[in-house]
Design an enzyme around this catalytic site. Structure first.
Site, mmCIF file in Angstrom:
data_model
loop_
_atom_site.group_PDB
_atom_site.id
_atom_site.type_symbol
_atom_site.label_atom_id
_atom_site.label_comp_id
_atom_site.label_asym_id
_atom_site.label_seq_id
_atom_site.Cartn_x
_atom_site.Cartn_y
_atom_site.Cartn_z
ATOM 1 N N ASP A 53 6.278 -10.906 -4.129
ATOM 2 C CA ASP A 53 5.204 -10.761 -3.409
ATOM 3 C C ASP A 53 5.283 -11.704 -1.972
ATOM 4 O O ASP A 53 5.153 -13.459 -2.757
ATOM 5 C CB ASP A 53 3.995 -10.385 -3.495
ATOM 6 C CG ASP A 53 2.553 -10.575 -2.215
ATOM 7 O OD1 ASP A 53 3.273 -11.216 -0.569
ATOM 8 O OD2 ASP A 53 1.715 -9.888 -2.185
ATOM 9 N N CYS A 101 1.604 3.922 -5.041
ATOM 10 C CA CYS A 101 0.165 4.437 -4.484
ATOM 11 C C CYS A 101 -0.649 3.576 -3.420
ATOM 12 O O CYS A 101 -1.142 4.389 -2.663
ATOM 13 C CB CYS A 101 -1.354 4.360 -5.419
ATOM 14 S SG CYS A 101 -1.301 5.719 -6.696
ATOM 15 N N ASP A 119 2.289 9.314 -4.859
ATOM 16 C CA ASP A 119 0.450 10.149 -5.009
ATOM 17 C C ASP A 119 1.111 9.899 -2.673
ATOM 18 O O ASP A 119 -0.262 10.453 -2.407
ATOM 19 C CB ASP A 119 -0.640 8.652 -4.548
ATOM 20 C CG ASP A 119 -1.533 9.141 -4.247
ATOM 21 O OD1 ASP A 119 -1.847 10.546 -4.484
ATOM 22 O OD2 ASP A 119 -2.708 8.617 -3.717
ATOM 23 N N GLU A 154 3.228 13.875 6.016
ATOM 24 C CA GLU A 154 1.814 14.285 4.614
ATOM 25 C C GLU A 154 1.473 14.899 6.184
ATOM 26 O O GLU A 154 0.510 14.283 7.419
ATOM 27 C CB GLU A 154 1.049 12.839 4.570
ATOM 28 C CG GLU A 154 1.425 11.895 3.533
ATOM 29 C CD GLU A 154 0.927 10.973 3.397
ATOM 30 O OE1 GLU A 154 -0.608 11.159 3.083
ATOM 31 O OE2 GLU A 154 1.340 10.131 1.897
ATOM 32 N N HIS A 170 -2.380 12.227 -2.032
ATOM 33 C CA HIS A 170 -2.764 11.157 -1.517
ATOM 34 C C HIS A 170 -4.601 10.775 -2.237
ATOM 35 O O HIS A 170 -5.191 10.542 -0.865
ATOM 36 C CB HIS A 170 -2.467 10.787 -0.727
ATOM 37 C CG HIS A 170 -2.703 9.880 0.837
ATOM 38 N ND1 HIS A 170 -1.754 9.527 1.521
ATOM 39 C CD2 HIS A 170 -3.507 8.646 0.110
ATOM 40 C CE1 HIS A 170 -1.903 8.256 2.185
ATOM 41 N NE2 HIS A 170 -3.187 7.779 1.353
ATOM 42 N N LEU A 171 -4.686 10.904 -3.389
ATOM 43 C CA LEU A 171 -5.285 10.509 -3.905
ATOM 44 C C LEU A 171 -6.002 8.854 -4.597
ATOM 45 O O LEU A 171 -6.996 9.236 -4.714
ATOM 46 C CB LEU A 171 -5.582 11.421 -5.185
ATOM 47 C CG LEU A 171 -5.474 12.900 -5.673
ATOM 48 C CD1 LEU A 171 -5.648 13.862 -7.059
ATOM 49 C CD2 LEU A 171 -6.376 13.780 -4.619
ATOM 50 N N GLY A 172 -4.876 7.997 -3.686
ATOM 51 C CA GLY A 172 -5.282 6.499 -4.149
ATOM 52 C C GLY A 172 -7.361 6.642 -4.407
ATOM 53 O O GLY A 172 -7.689 5.466 -4.775
ATOM 54 N N ALA A 173 -7.413 6.582 -2.717
ATOM 55 C CA ALA A 173 -8.879 6.444 -2.783
ATOM 56 C C ALA A 173 -9.947 7.010 -2.848
ATOM 57 O O ALA A 173 -10.725 7.030 -2.154
ATOM 58 C CB ALA A 173 -9.246 5.628 -1.557
#
Length: 528
Positions: A171, A230, A256, A261, A279-282
């Site tokens: 990072d 994700c 994810d 999409e 896209h279930l991350g949240a």
């Protein structure tokens, strides 16, 4: 009149309750088509969304009252942030509300990938008993490469360390101190590819990160690497990942998020070594409740008090700081507006000094306000949000210094503006919480600004004030206040005259003809 907010995507019902409890009118209208949204958005001060509503330039063009767009979640791919900035619309998100949920999903996918759980589950449900087919790998002792070690990435790293994994993090913004605190090894991107047994992505989608994992990157990886995403679909070139999965270079992938999409079709679907989720991350009850409550609170604070939290195109102003900054924001705006009406040539640079008490505060909003005031006389569309962008686009150099030690005043804001013809300096302070101009170039004075004013530079010679007063009287201009100052006897002098009525061009022309006049400006200030 109460501010009004439109919620155009499905949020927790608690969000509506919070808006109402805070004194904000709210309407819930979901699944709006673009034309339907444009038809009604002009009635609202705020727009609360998730990922479905597309807040693009033409939507904002139809929303002259819109002040804030609040995204309940992290990603703002569906918001044209530059267009919002240009229109002075604050864009907020909730970067912390679903961090734990997304991190936990990444860990869950890593387990599923390591032990082939989805395939084993389907096989067992089908009545097969293929125990020897689903040979997994342990996570203990493996190296997890984390690309993006911010809110979510750092949580994933902490969880992985708890699983006795080694963590190598890439990072650009990760400091050595923060890496040490987390217990991770800070490495370069190529090191992640070369060393990691598992790679997990937790970086936003930008021009720099788009397609960060492509064929070249995959070729650098250890054979048999496993990849989890994700974050954002555009981070991975899906065709390159498919080829690497087929060749065995990549042992498996857990995805994810996808380049397009909703992903009803995708080249990765149907592959035995790929785990896919929509896209279930949240997508947990706790996360959706958290982000809905947070965005309702943030938007309410902004619309009611001016507090700015988690904005992508504005410096943050806490609810505690907002009332403290309010008089300084007015002072900064007045200094900028005064300078903008005096300066008649191009601006090269702006230098702002904060001295004394004001230097202990959050000065970034003050700088924005000063730039707004400075540019507004020539650009009607400039505002607190887009002023720094416009200044930069015009090549204006900006510098800011802060000195907490007091000088002649308990608190002071000084701006120096360099133009092609020289430098203008203005000093301002607060007296009993009210803005005052206390210096113009090398002249000390004390002036309160009024809606209509006359500013005159002149030579300090006897009889000038009388001639000026006679000229104003002849033009039927009633003087409300008269402030004088000079650098030294017989040298440069200035006067600021508050007038009860507008000063016509004909009167300005007559004043310019007076002996000793160097410059004359009719000034106007909003809501002083």
């Amino acid at each position: 009149m109460k501010p009004k907010v439109l919620i155009s995507d499905a949020l927790s019902p608690r969000a509506v309750e919070i808006f109402q409890q805070r004194g904000v009118d709210v309407e819930l209208k979901t699944s709006l088509k673009p034309d339907e949204l444009k038809a009604i958005i002009g009635n609202f001060d705020g727009l609360a969304i998730r990922s479905s509503t597309k807040v693009i330039a033409d939507v904002m063009a139809a929303a002259p009252k819109l002040k804030v767009v609040g995204r309940a979640g992290i990603g703002v791919d569906n918001v044209d942030v530059p267009a919002a900035t240009a229109r002075g619309i604050v864009v907020m998100n909730t970067p912390f509300g679903n961090s734990i949920t997304t991190a936990e999903h990444a860990i869950a996918l890593m387990f599923a990938l390591a032990r082939q759980i989805p395939a084993a589950n389907a096989s067992t449900h089908a009545g097969k008993w293929e125990k020897s087919k689903f040979m997994g790998v342990e996570l203990t002792g493996k190296t997890l490469g984390v690309i993006g070690c911010g809110n979510v990435g750092s949580i994933v790293a902490e969880r992985a360390l708890g699983l006795k994994m080694k963590v190598a993090a890439y990072d650009p913004f990760l400091t050595p101190e923060r890496a040490l605190e987390l217990g991770v090894e800070k490495v370069e991107l190529d090191d992640v590819f070369k060393r990691a047994d598992f790679i997990t992505l937790h970086t936003p989608l930008t021009d720099q990160t788009r397609n960060i994992i492509d064929a070249k990157a995959l070729a650098k990886c250890r054979k048999g690497v496993r990849i989890i995403n994700c974050a954002r679909g555009g981070l991975i070139v899906e065709a390159d990942l498919k080829a690497a999965l087929e060749s065995g270079q990549v042992a498996g992938a857990a995805i994810d998020v996808f380049a397009e999409e909703p992903a009803k079709q995708n080249i990765l679907f149907g592959m035995d070594n790929v785990v896919c989720t929509p896209h279930l991350g949240a997508s947990t009850t706790e996360a959706q409740e958290n982000v809905a409550l947070q965005i309702a609170e943030q938007m309410s604070d902004f619309l009611l008090t001016g507090a700015i939290v988690n904005a992508l195109n504005m410096p943050s102003v806490s609810a505690e700081d907002a009332p403290k900054l309010k008089p300084y924001m007015k002072l900064s705006e007045q200094l900028g507006t005064l300078a903008g009406q005096i300066i008649q040539v191009g601006i090269k640079s702006v230098s702002i000094e904060y001295e004394g008490h004001v230097a202990t505060l959050n000065t970034r909003p003050l700088t924005n306000m000063l730039l707004m005031g400075l540019l507004r006389p020539s650009l009607a569309s400039v505002n607190m949000v887009n002023a720094p962008v416009i200044a930069k686009d015009r090549g204006i150099k900006l510098s800011e210094t802060r000195r907490e030690n007091e000088g002649d005043y308990h608190t002071l804001v000084r701006v120096k503006i360099e133009t092609g013809e020289g430098t203008l300096r203005l000093d301002g302070t607060l007296f009993s919480g009210k803005p005052r101009i206390v210096g113009i170039d090398d002249v000390t004075l004390e002036a309160e600004l009024a809606p209509r004013m006359l500013f005159v530079r002149n030579e300090d010679k006897p009889g000038f004030i009388g001639r000026l007063g006679t000229c104003l009287g002849a033009g039927k201009i009633n003087i409300a206040n008269f402030t004088l100052g000079r650098s030294k006897p017989g040298s440069n002098a200035v006067c600021l005259v508050s007038a009860d009525n507008d000063i016509p061009d004909a009167v300005l022309l007559e004043i310019r003809k007076l002996p000793g006049v160097v410059g004359v400006y009719a000034l106007k200030f909003d809501a002083v």
